[in-house]
Design an enzyme around this catalytic site. Structure first.
Site, PDB file in Angstrom:
ATOM      1  N   LYS A  55      13.598  -4.705   1.897  1.00  0.00           N
ATOM      2  CA  LYS A  55      14.676  -4.685   2.592  1.00  0.00           C
ATOM      3  C   LYS A  55      14.431  -5.843   3.488  1.00  0.00           C
ATOM      4  O   LYS A  55      13.193  -5.964   3.875  1.00  0.00           O
ATOM      5  CB  LYS A  55      14.965  -3.616   3.363  1.00  0.00           C
ATOM      6  CG  LYS A  55      13.831  -2.895   4.065  1.00  0.00           C
ATOM      7  CD  LYS A  55      12.926  -3.453   4.852  1.00  0.00           C
ATOM      8  CE  LYS A  55      13.167  -4.176   6.135  1.00  0.00           C
ATOM      9  NZ  LYS A  55      12.343  -4.642   6.933  1.00  0.00           N
ATOM     10  N   HIS A  94      13.279 -13.426  -1.354  1.00  0.00           N
ATOM     11  CA  HIS A  94      13.804 -12.331  -2.049  1.00  0.00           C
ATOM     12  C   HIS A  94      14.669 -12.466  -2.846  1.00  0.00           C
ATOM     13  O   HIS A  94      14.436 -12.092  -4.257  1.00  0.00           O
ATOM     14  CB  HIS A  94      14.539 -11.112  -0.844  1.00  0.00           C
ATOM     15  CG  HIS A  94      13.568 -10.387  -0.074  1.00  0.00           C
ATOM     16  ND1 HIS A  94      13.856  -9.531   0.887  1.00  0.00           N
ATOM     17  CD2 HIS A  94      12.085 -10.398  -0.063  1.00  0.00           C
ATOM     18  CE1 HIS A  94      12.832  -8.849   1.750  1.00  0.00           C
ATOM     19  NE2 HIS A  94      11.744  -9.491   1.019  1.00  0.00           N
ATOM     20  N   ARG A 122       0.871  -1.444  -0.044  1.00  0.00           N
ATOM     21  CA  ARG A 122       0.025   0.072  -0.077  1.00  0.00           C
ATOM     22  C   ARG A 122       0.838   1.195   0.007  1.00  0.00           C
ATOM     23  O   ARG A 122       0.667   2.259  -0.434  1.00  0.00           O
ATOM     24  CB  ARG A 122      -0.935   0.047   1.151  1.00  0.00           C
ATOM     25  CG  ARG A 122      -0.423   0.213   2.571  1.00  0.00           C
ATOM     26  CD  ARG A 122      -1.256   0.112   3.679  1.00  0.00           C
ATOM     27  NE  ARG A 122      -0.794   0.668   4.760  1.00  0.00           N
ATOM     28  CZ  ARG A 122       0.385   0.203   5.570  1.00  0.00           C
ATOM     29  NH1 ARG A 122       0.606  -0.960   5.112  1.00  0.00           N
ATOM     30  NH2 ARG A 122       0.698   0.652   6.515  1.00  0.00           N
ATOM     31  N   TYR A 145       3.117 -15.757  -9.656  1.00  0.00           N
ATOM     32  CA  TYR A 145       4.079 -14.702 -10.071  1.00  0.00           C
ATOM     33  C   TYR A 145       4.642 -14.678 -11.251  1.00  0.00           C
ATOM     34  O   TYR A 145       5.092 -13.849 -11.753  1.00  0.00           O
ATOM     35  CB  TYR A 145       5.262 -14.891  -8.849  1.00  0.00           C
ATOM     36  CG  TYR A 145       4.692 -15.040  -7.567  1.00  0.00           C
ATOM     37  CD1 TYR A 145       3.748 -14.022  -6.951  1.00  0.00           C
ATOM     38  CD2 TYR A 145       5.384 -15.667  -6.420  1.00  0.00           C
ATOM     39  CE1 TYR A 145       3.329 -14.099  -5.542  1.00  0.00           C
ATOM     40  CE2 TYR A 145       4.987 -15.495  -5.133  1.00  0.00           C
ATOM     41  CZ  TYR A 145       3.941 -14.660  -4.634  1.00  0.00           C
ATOM     42  OH  TYR A 145       3.589 -14.425  -3.488  1.00  0.00           O
ATOM     43  N   SER A 152      -0.515 -12.511  -7.409  1.00  0.00           N
ATOM     44  CA  SER A 152      -0.548 -13.200  -6.156  1.00  0.00           C
ATOM     45  C   SER A 152      -0.591 -14.627  -6.517  1.00  0.00           C
ATOM     46  O   SER A 152      -1.014 -15.030  -7.388  1.00  0.00           O
ATOM     47  CB  SER A 152      -1.733 -12.950  -5.238  1.00  0.00           C
ATOM     48  OG  SER A 152      -1.850 -13.717  -4.324  1.00  0.00           O
ATOM     49  N   ARG A 207       7.248 -12.258  10.137  1.00  0.00           N
ATOM     50  CA  ARG A 207       8.401 -12.162  11.076  1.00  0.00           C
ATOM     51  C   ARG A 207       8.685 -13.298  12.189  1.00  0.00           C
ATOM     52  O   ARG A 207       9.985 -13.010  12.478  1.00  0.00           O
ATOM     53  CB  ARG A 207       8.383 -10.663  11.606  1.00  0.00           C
ATOM     54  CG  ARG A 207       8.324  -9.495  10.614  1.00  0.00           C
ATOM     55  CD  ARG A 207       7.395  -8.203  11.024  1.00  0.00           C
ATOM     56  NE  ARG A 207       7.683  -7.338  10.043  1.00  0.00           N
ATOM     57  CZ  ARG A 207       6.646  -7.473   9.159  1.00  0.00           C
ATOM     58  NH1 ARG A 207       5.876  -8.072   9.031  1.00  0.00           N
ATOM     59  NH2 ARG A 207       6.800  -6.469   7.942  1.00  0.00           N
ATOM     60  N   ASP A 211      14.267  -7.954  10.253  1.00  0.00           N
ATOM     61  CA  ASP A 211      13.170  -6.895  10.159  1.00  0.00           C
ATOM     62  C   ASP A 211      13.463  -5.534  10.360  1.00  0.00           C
ATOM     63  O   ASP A 211      13.057  -4.660   9.697  1.00  0.00           O
ATOM     64  CB  ASP A 211      11.961  -7.307  10.867  1.00  0.00           C
ATOM     65  CG  ASP A 211      10.700  -6.601  10.215  1.00  0.00           C
ATOM     66  OD1 ASP A 211      10.501  -6.733   9.007  1.00  0.00           O
ATOM     67  OD2 ASP A 211       9.812  -5.850  10.778  1.00  0.00           O
TER      68      ASP A 211
HETATM   69  N1  LIG Z   1      10.284  -0.845   3.378  1.00  0.00           N
HETATM   70  C1  LIG Z   1       9.370  -0.807   4.559  1.00  0.00           C
HETATM   71  O1  LIG Z   1       9.083   0.231   5.242  1.00  0.00           O
HETATM   72  C2  LIG Z   1       8.851  -2.019   4.836  1.00  0.00           C
HETATM   73  C3  LIG Z   1       7.999  -1.987   5.665  1.00  0.00           C
HETATM   74  C4  LIG Z   1       6.985  -3.462   5.842  1.00  0.00           C
HETATM   75  C5  LIG Z   1       7.750  -4.547   5.237  1.00  0.00           C
HETATM   76  N2  LIG Z   1       8.720  -4.519   4.717  1.00  0.00           N
HETATM   77  C6  LIG Z   1       9.102  -5.642   3.878  1.00  0.00           C
HETATM   78  O2  LIG Z   1       8.400  -6.058   2.984  1.00  0.00           O
HETATM   79  C7  LIG Z   1       8.518  -7.422   2.994  1.00  0.00           C
HETATM   80  C8  LIG Z   1       6.820  -7.971   3.096  1.00  0.00           C
HETATM   81  O3  LIG Z   1       6.614  -7.489   4.433  1.00  0.00           O
HETATM   82  P1  LIG Z   1       5.092  -7.482   4.878  1.00  0.00           P
HETATM   83  O4  LIG Z   1       4.766  -7.288   6.276  1.00  0.00           O
HETATM   84  O5  LIG Z   1       4.303  -6.493   3.885  1.00  0.00           O
HETATM   85  O6  LIG Z   1       4.413  -8.895   4.320  1.00  0.00           O
HETATM   86  P2  LIG Z   1       3.061  -9.591   4.271  1.00  0.00           P
HETATM   87  O7  LIG Z   1       1.929  -8.756   4.540  1.00  0.00           O
HETATM   88  O8  LIG Z   1       3.247 -10.722   5.364  1.00  0.00           O
HETATM   89  O9  LIG Z   1       2.948 -10.328   2.974  1.00  0.00           O
HETATM   90  C9  LIG Z   1       4.035 -11.157   2.257  1.00  0.00           C
HETATM   91  C10 LIG Z   1       3.269 -11.688   1.175  1.00  0.00           C
HETATM   92  O10 LIG Z   1       4.243 -12.613   0.599  1.00  0.00           O
HETATM   93  C11 LIG Z   1       3.557 -13.712  -0.257  1.00  0.00           C
HETATM   94  N3  LIG Z   1       4.184 -14.702   0.333  1.00  0.00           N
HETATM   95  C12 LIG Z   1       4.710 -15.725  -0.578  1.00  0.00           C
HETATM   96  N4  LIG Z   1       5.224 -16.927  -0.057  1.00  0.00           N
HETATM   97  C13 LIG Z   1       4.633 -16.915   1.506  1.00  0.00           C
HETATM   98  C14 LIG Z   1       4.580 -17.626   2.441  1.00  0.00           C
HETATM   99  N5  LIG Z   1       5.329 -18.630   2.515  1.00  0.00           N
HETATM  100  N6  LIG Z   1       4.275 -17.080   3.527  1.00  0.00           N
HETATM  101  C15 LIG Z   1       3.463 -15.813   3.648  1.00  0.00           C
HETATM  102  N7  LIG Z   1       3.644 -15.103   2.695  1.00  0.00           N
HETATM  103  C16 LIG Z   1       3.994 -15.497   1.334  1.00  0.00           C
HETATM  104  C17 LIG Z   1       2.282 -13.219   0.004  1.00  0.00           C
HETATM  105  O11 LIG Z   1       1.326 -12.612  -0.939  1.00  0.00           O
HETATM  106  P3  LIG Z   1       0.488 -13.598  -1.983  1.00  0.00           P
HETATM  107  O12 LIG Z   1      -0.489 -14.632  -1.120  1.00  0.00           O
HETATM  108  O13 LIG Z   1      -0.292 -12.687  -2.707  1.00  0.00           O
HETATM  109  O14 LIG Z   1       1.270 -14.435  -2.953  1.00  0.00           O
HETATM  110  C18 LIG Z   1       1.927 -12.330   1.113  1.00  0.00           C
HETATM  111  O15 LIG Z   1       0.895 -11.426   1.083  1.00  0.00           O
HETATM  112  C19 LIG Z   1       9.452  -7.934   3.927  1.00  0.00           C
HETATM  113  O16 LIG Z   1      10.481  -8.329   3.396  1.00  0.00           O
HETATM  114  C20 LIG Z   1       9.537  -6.716   4.983  1.00  0.00           C
HETATM  115  O17 LIG Z   1      10.848  -6.767   5.385  1.00  0.00           O
HETATM  116  C21 LIG Z   1       9.222  -3.169   4.264  1.00  0.00           C
END
Ligand SMILES: NC(=O)c1ccc[n+]([C@@H]2O[C@H](COP(=O)([O-])OP(=O)(O)OC[C@H]3O[C@@H](n4cnc5c(N)ncnc54)[C@H](OP(=O)(O)O)[C@@H]3O)[C@@H](O)[C@H]2O)c1
Length: 328
Positions: A96, A78, A16, A57, A35, A165, A177
């Site tokens: 990251k 990643h 988002r 994907y 997804s 996490r 994280d």
């Molecule tokens: N830069 C920032 O400010 C920031 C902030 C938050 C997170 N992040 C990073 O962004 C990444 C995602 O974090 P998030 O908290 O947004 O993740 P999340 O909401 O848990 O989403 C991860 C997505 O990965 C996919 N996925 C594929 N294999 C999976 C598995 N085995 N288990 C769970 N999900 C799987 C899923 O998408 P589908 O089901 O659609 O395939 C899921 O929606 C992380 O690397 C985190 O470090 C960065």
């Protein structure tokens, strides 16, 4: 100039912020989200006004109408998916931390270079003018040679049992994280660590949920940080030099950017920074790099060194040992 056409690889919650950044950007547009579950992709696409929702994907990587892929998968996936995207001819912005495996990071950047593509690790704080202003002040000698850094980043997971996490298999944990920001910040201002040591407290799934760490930069400097995924929100970075210090209360997100410059004579100056969205700055920079309009300030060497530091800290968490790294 035509905006770069981005596709999101996963429906992660972080998307988002990337979608909002693209809405504010002249250089980027999200045109698809993919997804493992097509219905999930459709829901997120509709919610954010994105044209196309893709099931799987691979469908995103095969899409000729996509120039660049935003990899927002759990950490352990990643590099694999960044490399698949690069092999399919797509530029990549990967969330990251890109990885804690330096060889994998090196391989991903080598592939990007071979294919003439951009690969970037999404440490958005580095693109915020607050960070660049602090970097410029330090480079200009405002606090003298950097000698000590202290960083903090913590927040409380809302639903720890179901959070990526909490998964060791997905390479979760507080170091990966949130600690990774403090490592990145320490490296930005002090160079590459020669030694690292971490003490961590594990949560119910075995991954670290709180840690404190020390990074040593030869005889030049030391850095400490603490990070957690189970404590209330805390953000801070203090960079102490031999002639003064800089204190940032919002170093990672820069939502209320400003910092304090404390000179050796006791004078304290509060420096306000104009409001900027770090996610917009990052997406603009990467999109412009993709179009060849500007070079990214950080590349392979930085990402490999970041992974090297994370690998050392992870090993220290697991063994309790102080780990020697390659820095000088
Ligand atoms: N830069 C920032 O400010 C920031 C902030 C938050 C997170 N992040 C990073 O962004 C990444 C995602 O974090 P998030 O908290 O947004 O993740 P999340 O909401 O848990 O989403 C991860 C997505 O990965 C996919 N996925 C594929 N294999 C999976 C598995 N085995 N288990 C769970 N999900 C799987 C899923 O998408 P589908 O089901 O659609 O395939 C899921 O929606 C992380 O690397 C985190 O470090 C960065």
């Amino acid at each position: 100039m035509t905006p770069v056409r981005w596709g999101a690889l996963s429906t992660a919650r972080i998307n988002r912020l990337a979608f909002a950044a693209a809405r504010a950007s002249r250089h980027a547009r999200f045109t698809a989200v993919a997804s493992r579950d097509g219905a999930k992709a459709r829901r997120q696409a509709d919610e954010h006004g994105i044209e196309r929702a893709l099931a799987g994907y691979e469908a995103l990587l095969a899409d000729p109408a996509i120039d660049a892929v935003y990899v927002s998968l759990p950490n352990a996936l990643h590099v694999e998916w960044s490399m698949r995207a690069l092999a399919a001819g797509k530029h990549v912005l990967c969330e990251k931390p890109l990885s804690r495996h330096p060889d994998d990071v090196a391989a991903a950047f080598a592939l990007a270079e071979r294919n003439g593509l951009v690969l970037a690790e999404a440490f958005m704080y580095r693109f915020h003018p607050q960070t660049t202003q602090v970097s410029a002040l330090i480079a200009g000698g405002a606090i003298g040679e950097v000698a000590a850094i202290a960083g903090t980043l913590s927040f409380r997971m809302a639903d720890a049992a179901h959070d990526i996490r909490s998964s060791a298999a997905l390479e979760g944990g507080a170091l990966m994280d949130v600690g990774c920001y403090c490592v990145s910040g320490a490296r930005l201002f002090a160079g590459e660590p020669t030694h690292v040591h971490a003490e961590a407290i594990a949560g119910p799934t075995g991954v670290d949920v709180e840690l404190a760490a020390v990074l040593r930069f030869g005889e030049r400097a030391v850095a400490t940080f603490d990070a957690s995924t189970v404590l209330p929100r805390r953000d801070r970075l203090e960079i102490a030099g031999r002639a003064g210090s800089i204190v940032l209360e919002d170093p990672w997100h820069g939502r209320a950017p400003s910092f304090e410059l404390r000179r050796g004579d006791g004078a304290v100056e509060r420096i306000a920074v104009p409001a900027h969205d770090a996610y917009v700055e990052q997406l603009d920079a990467v999109s412009q790099a993709i179009r060849g309009e500007r070079a990214l300030p950080f590349g392979a060497a930085d990402a490999v060194a970041q992974a090297t530091a994370l690998a050392g800290l992870q090993r220290s968490i697991e063994t309790g040992e102080r780990i020697a790294l390659g820095g000088t």
